[in-house]
Scaffold this motif. Structure first.
Motif, PDB file in Angstrom:
ATOM      1  N   THR A   1      -3.091  -6.395  12.685  1.00 51.66           N
ATOM      2  CA  THR A   1      -2.301  -6.666  13.878  1.00 51.66           C
ATOM      3  C   THR A   1      -3.061  -7.600  14.826  1.00 51.66           C
ATOM      4  OG1 THR A   1      -1.487  -4.433  13.592  1.00 51.66           O
ATOM      5  CG2 THR A   1      -0.872  -5.526  15.634  1.00 51.66           C
ATOM      6  N   GLY A   2      -2.369  -8.626  15.300  1.00 51.02           N
ATOM      7  CA  GLY A   2      -2.998  -9.605  16.179  1.00 51.02           C
ATOM      8  C   GLY A   2      -3.551 -10.797  15.411  1.00 51.02           C
TER       9      GLY A   2
ATOM     10  N   SER B   1       0.841  -1.210   0.000  1.00 50.91           N
ATOM     11  CA  SER B   1       0.000   0.000   0.000  1.00 50.91           C
ATOM     12  C   SER B   1       0.870   1.252   0.000  1.00 50.91           C
ATOM     13  CB  SER B   1      -0.943   0.008   1.207  1.00 50.91           C
ATOM     14  OG  SER B   1      -1.782  -1.121   1.147  1.00 50.91           O
ATOM     15  N   GLU B   2       1.954   1.237   0.761  1.00 52.03           N
ATOM     16  CA  GLU B   2       2.874   2.388   0.768  1.00 52.03           C
ATOM     17  C   GLU B   2       3.396   2.661  -0.644  1.00 52.03           C
ATOM     18  OE1 GLU B   2       5.018   2.070   5.178  1.00 52.03           O
ATOM     19  OE2 GLU B   2       6.044   1.302   3.411  1.00 52.03           O
TER      20      GLU B   2
ATOM     21  N   SER C   1       1.468   1.860   8.022  1.00 56.63           N
ATOM     22  CA  SER C   1       2.270   2.948   8.580  1.00 56.63           C
ATOM     23  C   SER C   1       1.489   4.262   8.547  1.00 56.63           C
ATOM     24  CB  SER C   1       3.567   3.072   7.790  1.00 56.63           C
ATOM     25  OG  SER C   1       3.268   3.116   6.400  1.00 56.63           O
ATOM     26  N   ASP C   2       0.177   4.155   8.268  1.00 55.51           N
ATOM     27  CA  ASP C   2      -0.753   5.293   8.291  1.00 55.51           C
ATOM     28  C   ASP C   2      -0.569   6.302   7.158  1.00 55.51           C
ATOM     29  OD1 ASP C   2      -3.110   5.918   9.556  1.00 55.51           O
ATOM     30  OD2 ASP C   2      -2.207   7.512  10.755  1.00 55.51           O
TER      31      ASP C   2
ATOM     32  N   ARG D   1     -11.264  -2.012   6.565  1.00 62.90           N
ATOM     33  CA  ARG D   1     -10.539  -2.145   7.826  1.00 62.90           C
ATOM     34  C   ARG D   1     -10.275  -0.822   8.526  1.00 62.90           C
ATOM     35  NH1 ARG D   1      -5.366  -5.518   6.314  1.00 62.90           N
ATOM     36  NH2 ARG D   1      -6.070  -4.907   4.266  1.00 62.90           N
ATOM     37  N   PHE D   2      -9.662   0.103   7.786  1.00 65.81           N
ATOM     38  CA  PHE D   2      -9.230   1.344   8.419  1.00 65.81           C
ATOM     39  C   PHE D   2     -10.108   2.526   8.028  1.00 65.81           C
ATOM     40  CE2 PHE D   2      -5.272  -1.107   7.623  1.00 65.81           C
ATOM     41  CZ  PHE D   2      -4.997  -1.424   8.942  1.00 65.81           C
TER      42      PHE D   2
END
Ligand code: ADP
Ligand code: ZN
Length: 196
Positions: free
Chosen positions: A173-174, A25-26, A62-63, A52-53
């Motif tokens: 994450t998780g 994605s980055e 990394s936002d 998701r976000f």
């Protein structure tokens, strides 16, 4: 005698592929930002399944983020692309239907630069359709690797950390972590099945 050349049409397909957390994605956002800076006409899509976000942005782990449109399938994607659009960005290619490669071909044949990011393998390490078919027809392929959280080697695998045999289990994450071929254990996601 003069050589008669065809006018160039500019269309092609670029694929960015690798495991989760490998920076797909980055890299997609980086390429799309540059086209926006150069004032090219850009449209960015993601499949409806992946919220998701954010509903209306592609967001990296990394936002980093960039505005995007949701589409239900590859037909709707092709319909949404305007005549004057020069660059088409697509994230989460693995969540699209089997017609995604044909849709990307159609757009590239119309002169568009098509950039698709997506997982190349599922949680068991199997090729994740329709990405293999897309890789076969793409002009450019970038393979991204994460860092194995167990040993630090380059990570080509997405390790599922919870027990589930659903191919699509959305989360980060998780639920998942990046692992190299030696530390990857596809049976971890199935472990509880064998234990009564
Ligand atoms: P992808 O789209 O491939 O899932 P992203 O572009 O969303 O990847 O996120 C990449 C970022 O994830 C990295 O820049 C880093 O901040 C973070 N990250 C988390 N875990 C790892 C890891 N094991 N290896 C490398 N980067 C990681
Ligand atoms: Zn490892």
């Amino acid at each position: 005698m003069d050589i008669v050349r065809k006018e160039p049409h500019h269309g092609w397909i670029e694929v960015i592929t690798g495991s989760m957390f490998s920076g797909k994605s980055e890299e997609l956002i980086r390429r799309l930002r540059r086209t926006q800076i150069a004032r090219q006409k850009v449209q960015i899509f993601k499949p409806l399944i992946d919220n998701r976000f954010s509903e209306d942005h592609i967001v990296s782990h990394s936002d980093m983020r960039i505005a995007s449109q949701n589409v239900r399938n590859s037909d709707e994607l092709v319909q949404q692309v305007a005549e004057e659009t020069e660059v088409v960005g697509i994230d989460e290619g693995q969540f699209f239907d089997p017609n995604l490669p044909a849709a990307c071909n159609t757009l590239a044949d119309r002169g568009k630069r098509v950039i698709v990011a997506g997982l190349d393998q599922d949680y068991l390490g199997r090729p994740f359709e329709p990405m293999p078919q897309l890789l076969a027809i793409a002009e450019y392929i970038t393979k991204t690797l994460a860092i194995c959280v167990v040993c630090g080697d380059p990570a080509n695998h997405t390790q599922r950390l919870v027990v589930s045999s659903d191919r699509v289990l959305v989360g980060a994450t998780g639920l998942y972590e990046a692992r190299c071929r030696h530390c990857f254990d596809p049976h971890l996601a199935e472990a509880a099945k064998t234990q009564p």
